[in-house]
Write a protein that holds these residues in place. Structure first.
Motif, PDB file in Angstrom:
ATOM      1  N   LEU A 235       3.313  -0.112 -20.208  1.00 13.67           N
ATOM      2  CA  LEU A 235       3.730   0.569 -18.977  1.00 13.67           C
ATOM      3  C   LEU A 235       3.187  -0.155 -17.749  1.00 13.67           C
ATOM      4  N   VAL A 236       1.901  -0.502 -17.782  1.00 14.88           N
ATOM      5  CA  VAL A 236       1.279  -1.159 -16.639  1.00 14.88           C
ATOM      6  C   VAL A 236       1.938  -2.511 -16.365  1.00 14.88           C
ATOM      7  N   ALA A 237       2.152  -3.293 -17.438  1.00 16.28           N
ATOM      8  CA  ALA A 237       2.771  -4.609 -17.282  1.00 16.28           C
ATOM      9  C   ALA A 237       4.198  -4.486 -16.758  1.00 16.28           C
ATOM     10  N   THR A 238       4.936  -3.501 -17.293  1.00 20.49           N
ATOM     11  CA  THR A 238       6.313  -3.293 -16.841  1.00 20.49           C
ATOM     12  C   THR A 238       6.353  -2.927 -15.364  1.00 20.49           C
ATOM     13  N   PHE A 239       5.427  -2.064 -14.949  1.00 22.65           N
ATOM     14  CA  PHE A 239       5.395  -1.646 -13.543  1.00 22.65           C
ATOM     15  C   PHE A 239       5.063  -2.818 -12.628  1.00 22.65           C
ATOM     16  N   LEU A 315       8.414   4.048   0.896  1.00 19.53           N
ATOM     17  CA  LEU A 315       7.410   3.801  -0.138  1.00 19.53           C
ATOM     18  C   LEU A 315       8.076   3.198  -1.380  1.00 19.53           C
ATOM     19  N   ASP A 316       8.426   1.920  -1.288  1.00 18.16           N
ATOM     20  CA  ASP A 316       9.154   1.263  -2.373  1.00 18.16           C
ATOM     21  C   ASP A 316       8.363   1.269  -3.685  1.00 18.16           C
ATOM     22  N   GLY A 317       7.081   0.942  -3.605  1.00 17.69           N
ATOM     23  CA  GLY A 317       6.252   0.898  -4.811  1.00 17.69           C
ATOM     24  C   GLY A 317       6.114   2.257  -5.453  1.00 17.69           C
ATOM     25  N   THR A 318       5.916   3.279  -4.643  1.00 20.19           N
ATOM     26  CA  THR A 318       5.794   4.646  -5.160  1.00 20.19           C
ATOM     27  C   THR A 318       7.090   5.086  -5.826  1.00 20.19           C
ATOM     28  N   ASN A 319       8.225   4.724  -5.250  1.00 18.75           N
ATOM     29  CA  ASN A 319       9.512   5.128  -5.815  1.00 18.75           C
ATOM     30  C   ASN A 319       9.794   4.448  -7.148  1.00 18.75           C
ATOM     31  N   ARG A 390      -4.927   4.718 -11.731  1.00 17.61           N
ATOM     32  CA  ARG A 390      -5.707   4.030 -10.692  1.00 17.61           C
ATOM     33  C   ARG A 390      -5.328   2.553 -10.622  1.00 17.61           C
ATOM     34  N   PHE A 391      -5.082   1.926 -11.790  1.00 14.32           N
ATOM     35  CA  PHE A 391      -4.700   0.519 -11.795  1.00 14.32           C
ATOM     36  C   PHE A 391      -3.298   0.326 -11.216  1.00 14.32           C
ATOM     37  N   MET A 392      -2.434   1.290 -11.464  1.00 16.39           N
ATOM     38  CA  MET A 392      -1.077   1.189 -10.936  1.00 16.39           C
ATOM     39  C   MET A 392      -1.017   1.532  -9.448  1.00 16.39           C
ATOM     40  N   SER A 393      -1.996   2.301  -8.960  1.00 15.60           N
ATOM     41  CA  SER A 393      -1.987   2.661  -7.546  1.00 15.60           C
ATOM     42  C   SER A 393      -2.152   1.429  -6.661  1.00 15.60           C
ATOM     43  N   GLU A 394      -2.868   0.431  -7.164  1.00 20.26           N
ATOM     44  CA  GLU A 394      -3.042  -0.806  -6.406  1.00 20.26           C
ATOM     45  C   GLU A 394      -1.704  -1.510  -6.218  1.00 20.26           C
ATOM     46  N   CYS A 395      -0.916  -1.545  -7.287  1.00 21.99           N
ATOM     47  CA  CYS A 395       0.393  -2.189  -7.213  1.00 21.99           C
ATOM     48  C   CYS A 395       1.343  -1.390  -6.325  1.00 21.99           C
ATOM     49  N   ARG A 396       1.252  -0.066  -6.404  1.00 23.42           N
ATOM     50  CA  ARG A 396       2.075   0.777  -5.521  1.00 23.42           C
ATOM     51  C   ARG A 396       1.788   0.458  -4.065  1.00 23.42           C
ATOM     52  N   SER A 397       0.494   0.382  -3.736  1.00 21.56           N
ATOM     53  CA  SER A 397       0.096   0.137  -2.346  1.00 21.56           C
ATOM     54  C   SER A 397       0.551  -1.236  -1.865  1.00 21.56           C
ATOM     55  N   LEU A 398       0.408  -2.254  -2.711  1.00 19.13           N
ATOM     56  CA  LEU A 398       0.823  -3.604  -2.333  1.00 19.13           C
ATOM     57  C   LEU A 398       2.330  -3.664  -2.073  1.00 19.13           C
ATOM     58  N   THR A 399       3.112  -3.028  -2.952  1.00 14.89           N
ATOM     59  CA  THR A 399       4.569  -3.043  -2.802  1.00 14.89           C
ATOM     60  C   THR A 399       4.990  -2.260  -1.564  1.00 14.89           C
ATOM     61  N   ASN A 400       4.363  -1.089  -1.350  1.00 19.00           N
ATOM     62  CA  ASN A 400       4.651  -0.312  -0.137  1.00 19.00           C
ATOM     63  C   ASN A 400       4.359  -1.128   1.116  1.00 19.00           C
ATOM     64  N   PHE A 401       3.240  -1.835   1.103  1.00 13.77           N
ATOM     65  CA  PHE A 401       2.812  -2.630   2.255  1.00 13.77           C
ATOM     66  C   PHE A 401       3.828  -3.720   2.581  1.00 13.77           C
ATOM     67  N   MET A 402       4.244  -4.481   1.566  1.00 16.84           N
ATOM     68  CA  MET A 402       5.210  -5.550   1.792  1.00 16.84           C
ATOM     69  C   MET A 402       6.571  -4.997   2.205  1.00 16.84           C
ATOM     70  N   GLY A 403       6.943  -3.870   1.636  1.00 19.10           N
ATOM     71  CA  GLY A 403       8.213  -3.261   2.001  1.00 19.10           C
ATOM     72  C   GLY A 403       8.281  -2.912   3.473  1.00 19.10           C
ATOM     73  N   ASN A 404       7.171  -2.417   4.016  1.00 19.96           N
ATOM     74  CA  ASN A 404       7.147  -2.052   5.431  1.00 19.96           C
ATOM     75  C   ASN A 404       7.047  -3.258   6.345  1.00 19.96           C
ATOM     76  N   ALA A 405       6.392  -4.317   5.879  1.00 20.36           N
ATOM     77  CA  ALA A 405       6.343  -5.549   6.673  1.00 20.36           C
ATOM     78  C   ALA A 405       7.745  -6.137   6.826  1.00 20.36           C
ATOM     79  N   VAL A 406       8.479  -6.206   5.712  1.00 17.09           N
ATOM     80  CA  VAL A 406       9.845  -6.741   5.750  1.00 17.09           C
ATOM     81  C   VAL A 406      10.741  -5.841   6.585  1.00 17.09           C
TER      82      VAL A 406
END
Length: 456
Positions: A235-239, A315-319, A390-406
Motif C-alpha cells: 500500500l505504501v509503495a503504491t501510494f 489537496l491532490d495528495g490527500t485525494n 504517518r509515513f503516508m502523511s509525508e507523501c500527502r503533504s509533499l504532493t499537496n505542496f507541489m500541486g499548489n505551487a503548480v
C-alpha cells in the motif's frame, strides 16, 4: 509601493560553503533523525517536542502572512472584477485536478489491488483505535465546514489559526479597502510596511527549520519504526509511486503546457520540500512558498489568493490517498464493490475532502468521513492502515505542496500576471540563492527591489 522580485545573478551563491544552505542543513537533520529514531527509539520519541515547537513557530506567522498578502494584493488591483475572475479560475482549476486525483487513486487501486489476498475479517479489527477519527469525521460535515469559515470576531480570525477564516477576513478587508479607494491609501501603506517586517520574521524563523525536521523525523521513526512498513509495504509503495506519477506526469504535463519544467520547479523548491518531508506538514513551508512564487514572477495578488485557498481546496495528495486507501480496505476485507458503488465512493470523497479541509490530520479524518457514508466498506478497516498512516502523511503533504505551487503559476499565467522571463531565469538559477538564509534583508520602502533582496 510596488513590490516585485529580483532575479539573483548566476554564481552569487558559489562563494558560500555548501553547509550554509538551508536545504543541506535540513537534509542532514533528516538523516540524523532517522539514525536516532532507528537505533535509539526512546530518545527519538522524546524529541517530538522539537518538531512540534517548530511547527508552532511557523503557524504563528501563517495568519499574518496570509492576511497581509491578500489584503495588499486585492487592494492593489483597483478593480473588484479582477478579484472575482482570479478566484473563479482558481476554483475551476482546483475542482478539476482534485477530482482527477481521486480518479487516479481509484484507477490505480483497481489495477494494482494492494489489499487483495489479505482476507481480513472486519470483526477481528481493533475498531477502538480509529474511534477518535470517526468521531472527528462525524463533526466535520459540509455545513459545519461552511459555518466555520466565519470567525467569531474580525480579530479572532488572526488569533485562532484557521487558514480559511483568515482568508475570509482578508478578502473582505481587501475588498473594503479597494471600494474606499484613495482615502484608504494610508492603511494600505501600513499593511505593506508591516508585510516587510513579517516576511523578515519568517526568514529568521526558518533558521531553526533543521532542528524541527530532526525532532519530527526522529519521533516518527522512533515511535513507528521502519519495520512497520513491511507488512503494509504494498500500500505504501503504491501510494508513493502513484503520487510520484501524478506530480511528474500529470502536473508535469500541465507545467510543460504552460511553459515551465516541473523538475526545475521541484529543484527550486527543494528546501521547502525537505522541510515538508521532515515535518509531515505542508503548512510549515507555506510562508516561504508564497515568497518564492512571488520571486519567480507570479503577481502578489494571485499568490495571495491561490496559495491559501489551495491549501484547503486543492489537496491532490490527500485525494489520491482517500480513494486508494478506501479500495485497499475493501480489498483486504474481501468486499467486492460494483462500478456504481465505486462511483458513489468517488462522489462522497469529492464532498468530504472539502468538508474537512484545513483540519489537522485531514487525510485520515476525511477517509473516516467517506467510509462512514459508504456502508459497504467497513470503517473499522481503517485500523489496518493506522500504523503506516504517518509515513503516508509525508507523501500527502509533499504532493499537496507541489500541486499548489503548480496551480499558482498556472492561474498567474491565465491572468497574464506571470513574468515568464523572470520565471525562466529564476528556475534556471535555482541554486544560486536561498530565500530563507540570512543573506536576505527587507528593501527600502518605495523601491522596486522586492520583499527580499540580496546583500551585496
Amino acid at each position: 509601493m510596488k513590490v516585485t522580485a529580483t532575479t539573483a545573478l548566476p554564481g552569487t551563491d558559489s562563494r558560500k560553503p555548501i553547509y550554509t544552505h538551508l536545504y543541506v542543513q535540513v537534509l542532514v537533520a533528516i538523516a540524523a533523525g532517522v539514525v536516532v529514531g532507528h537505533f535509539w527509539p526512546a530518545t527519538g520519541e522524546a524529541l517530538k517536542p522539537l518538531g512540534d515547537f517548530f511547527i508552532k513557530l511557523v503557524k504563528m506567522v501563517i495568519a499574518p502572512v496570509i492576511f497581509l498578502t491578500v489584503v495588499s494584493g486585492i487592494a492593489g488591483m483597483r478593480e473588484l472584477s479582477t478579484v472575482g475572475r482570479i478566484a473563479g479560475k482558481a476554483f475551476g482549476y482546483f475542482l478539476f485536478f482534485s477530482t482527477l486525483a481521486l480518479i487516479v487513486g481509484l484507477i490505480v487501486a483497481n489495477l494494482v489491488q494492494p489489499g487483495a489476498g489479505m482476507n481480513i475479517d472486519p470483526a477481528t479489527l481493533h475498531s477502538a483505535a480509529v474511534a477518535d477519527y470517526s468521531h472527528q469525521a462525524a463533526e466535520t460535515s459540509f455545513t459545519g465546514f461552511v459555518m466555520a469559515i466565519v470567525p467569531t470576531t474580525l480579530v479572532s480570525a488572526l488569533t485562532e489559526g484557521s487558514i480559511l477564516q483568515t482568508l475570509f477576513v482578508a478578502i473582505l478587508f481587501g475588498v473594503s479597502l479597494l471600494l474606499v479607494g484613495r482615502p484608504a491609501d494610508p492603511v494600505l501603506d501600513l499593511v505593506e510596511r508591516t508585510a516587510i517586517v513579517v516576511f523578515k520574521l519568517v526568514s529568521v524563523l526558518m533558521r531553526v527549520a533543521p532542528i524541527g525536521a530532526f525532532g519530527a523525523i526522529a519521533f516518527t521513526i522512533g515511535k513507528y519504526g521502519v519495520g512497520s512498513l513491511v507488512n503494509l509495504g504494498a500500500l505504501v509503495a503504491t501510494f508513493y509511486l502513484t503520487s510520484l506519477f501524478f506530480v511528474l506526469v500529470v502536473l508535469g504535463a500541465v507545467a510543460r503546457l504552460h511553459g515551465f519544467s516541473i523538475l526545475k520547479l521541484i529543484a527550486y523548491l527543494k528546501a521547502e520540500l525537505l522541510l515538508v518531508l521532515g515535518t509531515s506538514s505542508s503548512e510549515a513551508a507555506l510562508p516561504s512558498l508564497m515568497e518564492k512564487l512571488e520571486r519567480a514572477g507570479c503577481d502578489k495578488a494571485v499568490v495571495g489568493l491561490v496559495v491559501p485557498t489551495g491549501y484547503s481546496f486543492n489537496l491532490d495528495g490527500t485525494n489520491i490517498y482517500m480513494t486508494l486507501a478506501a479500495l485497499f480496505i475493501a480489498q483486504a476485507c474481501n468486499v467486492d464493490l460494483t462500478l456504481g458503488q465505486e462511483l458513489a465512493l468517488l462522489g462522497v470523497a469529492m464532498l468530504s475532502s472539502k468538508g474537512a479541509a484545513g483540519v489537522t490530520g485531514a487525510g485520515f479524518i476525511t477517509l473516516a468521513a467517506t467510509l462512514s457514508i459508504v456502508p459497504s466498506v467497513p470503517v473499522a478497516g481503517m485500523a489496518l492502515i493506522l500504523g503506516v498512516d504517518r509515513f503516508m502523511s509525508e507523501c500527502r503533504s509533499l504532493t499537496n505542496f507541489m500541486g499548489n505551487a503548480v496551480a499558482t503559476i498556472v492561474v498567474a499565467r491565465w491572468e497574464n500576471a506571470l513574468d515568464r522571463d523572470q520565471l525562466t531565469a529564476t528556475l534556471a538559477n535555482r541554486g544560486t540563492t536561498d530565500l530563507m538564509s540570512s543573506n536576505f534583508v527587507a528593501p527600502k520602502l518605495g523601491d522596486d527591489s522586492g520583499i527580499m533582496t540580496e546583500k551585496p
